[in-house]
Design a protein around this motif. Structure first.
Motif, PDB file in Angstrom:
ATOM      1  N   PHE A  33       0.846  -1.205   0.000  1.00  0.00           N
ATOM      2  CA  PHE A  33       0.000   0.000   0.000  1.00  0.00           C
ATOM      3  C   PHE A  33       0.871   1.240   0.000  1.00  0.00           C
ATOM      4  O   PHE A  33       2.056   1.200   0.355  1.00  0.00           O
ATOM      5  N   ASP A  34       0.282   2.369  -0.421  1.00  0.00           N
ATOM      6  CA  ASP A  34       0.825   3.705  -0.219  1.00  0.00           C
ATOM      7  C   ASP A  34      -0.059   4.344   0.852  1.00  0.00           C
ATOM      8  O   ASP A  34      -1.079   3.771   1.258  1.00  0.00           O
ATOM      9  N   ALA A  35       0.310   5.516   1.313  1.00  0.00           N
ATOM     10  CA  ALA A  35      -0.501   6.213   2.310  1.00  0.00           C
ATOM     11  C   ALA A  35      -0.631   7.683   1.932  1.00  0.00           C
ATOM     12  O   ALA A  35       0.327   8.294   1.459  1.00  0.00           O
ATOM     13  N   ILE A  36      -1.823   8.220   2.134  1.00  0.00           N
ATOM     14  CA  ILE A  36      -2.065   9.645   1.920  1.00  0.00           C
ATOM     15  C   ILE A  36      -2.136  10.304   3.287  1.00  0.00           C
ATOM     16  O   ILE A  36      -2.996   9.988   4.103  1.00  0.00           O
ATOM     17  N   ASP A  37      -1.213  11.214   3.534  1.00  0.00           N
ATOM     18  CA  ASP A  37      -1.016  11.852   4.840  1.00  0.00           C
ATOM     19  C   ASP A  37      -1.669  13.238   4.828  1.00  0.00           C
ATOM     20  O   ASP A  37      -1.292  14.099   4.024  1.00  0.00           O
ATOM     21  N   ASP A  55      -2.046  20.730   2.040  1.00  0.00           N
ATOM     22  CA  ASP A  55      -1.304  19.994   3.074  1.00  0.00           C
ATOM     23  C   ASP A  55      -1.678  18.518   2.943  1.00  0.00           C
ATOM     24  O   ASP A  55      -2.363  17.942   3.784  1.00  0.00           O
ATOM     25  N   LEU A  56      -1.229  17.930   1.849  1.00  0.00           N
ATOM     26  CA  LEU A  56      -1.543  16.540   1.521  1.00  0.00           C
ATOM     27  C   LEU A  56      -0.278  15.918   0.930  1.00  0.00           C
ATOM     28  O   LEU A  56       0.305  16.451  -0.011  1.00  0.00           O
ATOM     29  N   ARG A  57       0.139  14.801   1.504  1.00  0.00           N
ATOM     30  CA  ARG A  57       1.387  14.175   1.065  1.00  0.00           C
ATOM     31  C   ARG A  57       1.155  12.692   0.806  1.00  0.00           C
ATOM     32  O   ARG A  57       0.508  12.010   1.595  1.00  0.00           O
ATOM     33  N   ALA A  58       1.674  12.214  -0.304  1.00  0.00           N
ATOM     34  CA  ALA A  58       1.578  10.788  -0.625  1.00  0.00           C
ATOM     35  C   ALA A  58       2.873  10.101  -0.214  1.00  0.00           C
ATOM     36  O   ALA A  58       3.961  10.549  -0.566  1.00  0.00           O
ATOM     37  N   LEU A 110     -10.406  14.003  -0.292  1.00  0.00           N
ATOM     38  CA  LEU A 110      -9.218  14.409   0.469  1.00  0.00           C
ATOM     39  C   LEU A 110      -8.727  15.791   0.037  1.00  0.00           C
ATOM     40  O   LEU A 110      -8.397  16.634   0.879  1.00  0.00           O
ATOM     41  N   ALA A 111      -8.678  16.029  -1.275  1.00  0.00           N
ATOM     42  CA  ALA A 111      -8.220  17.333  -1.764  1.00  0.00           C
ATOM     43  C   ALA A 111      -9.190  18.441  -1.332  1.00  0.00           C
ATOM     44  O   ALA A 111      -8.765  19.525  -0.908  1.00  0.00           O
ATOM     45  N   ARG A 171      -3.399   8.974   8.178  1.00  0.00           N
ATOM     46  CA  ARG A 171      -2.833   8.339   6.994  1.00  0.00           C
ATOM     47  C   ARG A 171      -3.840   7.358   6.413  1.00  0.00           C
ATOM     48  O   ARG A 171      -4.236   6.402   7.082  1.00  0.00           O
ATOM     49  N   PHE A 172      -4.268   7.615   5.185  1.00  0.00           N
ATOM     50  CA  PHE A 172      -5.229   6.784   4.474  1.00  0.00           C
ATOM     51  C   PHE A 172      -4.459   5.773   3.627  1.00  0.00           C
ATOM     52  O   PHE A 172      -3.678   6.161   2.748  1.00  0.00           O
TER      53      PHE A 172
END
Length: 218
Positions: free
Chosen positions: A101-105, A163-166, A210-211, A137-138
């Protein structure tokens, strides 16, 4: 008696409360097939919680890799995970991103706003962590880190303005019941792993909510 997350199959992933770090690490590997690796931990010194790394100004007390080769150390074997946490039972449970998985912070307030919006849209998020640093973290399918800038741009948002980081390859997230930060609070599940979210969503499904939430927070 151990608390468990209802709805999971067989050996259930325990809730953060009352579960040992060893039990949690083993079950993440065993049930979800997530790679895990032990990180630093908190130590009490003169009534203050400090990171085991020894740095007085540690940026992530109790929740960062303890070794430079952490990526190679991460394992999806429950047997190996058990052995690692038996050596250091207080080590934080860290999950490498960019693999299963990746995470969206995102900020905590934006995360809860996004969850409410997803519910109205009929979307099912994957597991979501809520950490003492007031970030969420999604967890989404791998590859999100490369997609987010373009997806946000298509929705009319400047990625640099959100303020969104992958978090993808080379990064990691702390998993419950890891305790970290100056006060030693625990990472929790805002949305726990269950059989309903075993199949992770693609970031394309979640990025509109999220955005939007991060744009509102800005």
């Amino acid at each position: 008696m151990e608390e468990t997350v209802p709805g999971t199959e067989a050996a259930q992933i325990p809730r953060q409360r009352g579960a040992s770090l060893l039990e949690a690490a083993v079950r993440y590997a065993e049930e979800r097939h997530w790679d895990v690796f032990p990180g630093t931990w908190l130590e009490a010194a003169r009534g203050v919680q400090r990171c085991s790394c020894g740095a007085t100004a540690c940026a992530a007390p109790g929740a960062h890799p303890a070794r430079a080769d952490w990526a190679a150390q991460a394992t999806g074997s429950a047997t190996v995970a058990r052995r690692m946490w038996q050596k250091q039972p207080t080590a934080s449970v860290l999950l490498p991103t960019g693999r299963t998985f990746d995470a969206i912070d995102v900020p905590e307030t934006a995360g809860f706003l996004a969850l409410a919006r997803m519910e109205r849209m009929g979307l099912t998020p994957g597991p979501v962590t809520q950490a003492p640093d007031r970030r969420m973290r999604f967890l989404v399918l791998p590859g999100a880190a490369a997609k987010v800038p373009d997806l946000a741009g298509r929705l009319g948002w400047s990625p640099s303005g959100l303020d969104l980081r992958a978090c993808g390859e080379g990064a990691y997230v702390a998993a419950p019941p890891t305790r970290c930060g100056a006060w030693g609070a625990a990472v929790q599940w805002a949305c726990p792993p269950t059989s309903a979210n075993r199949w992770l969503p693609d970031v394309e499904e979640l990025i509109p909510a999220l955005a939007y939430a991060c744009g509102r927070e800005r």
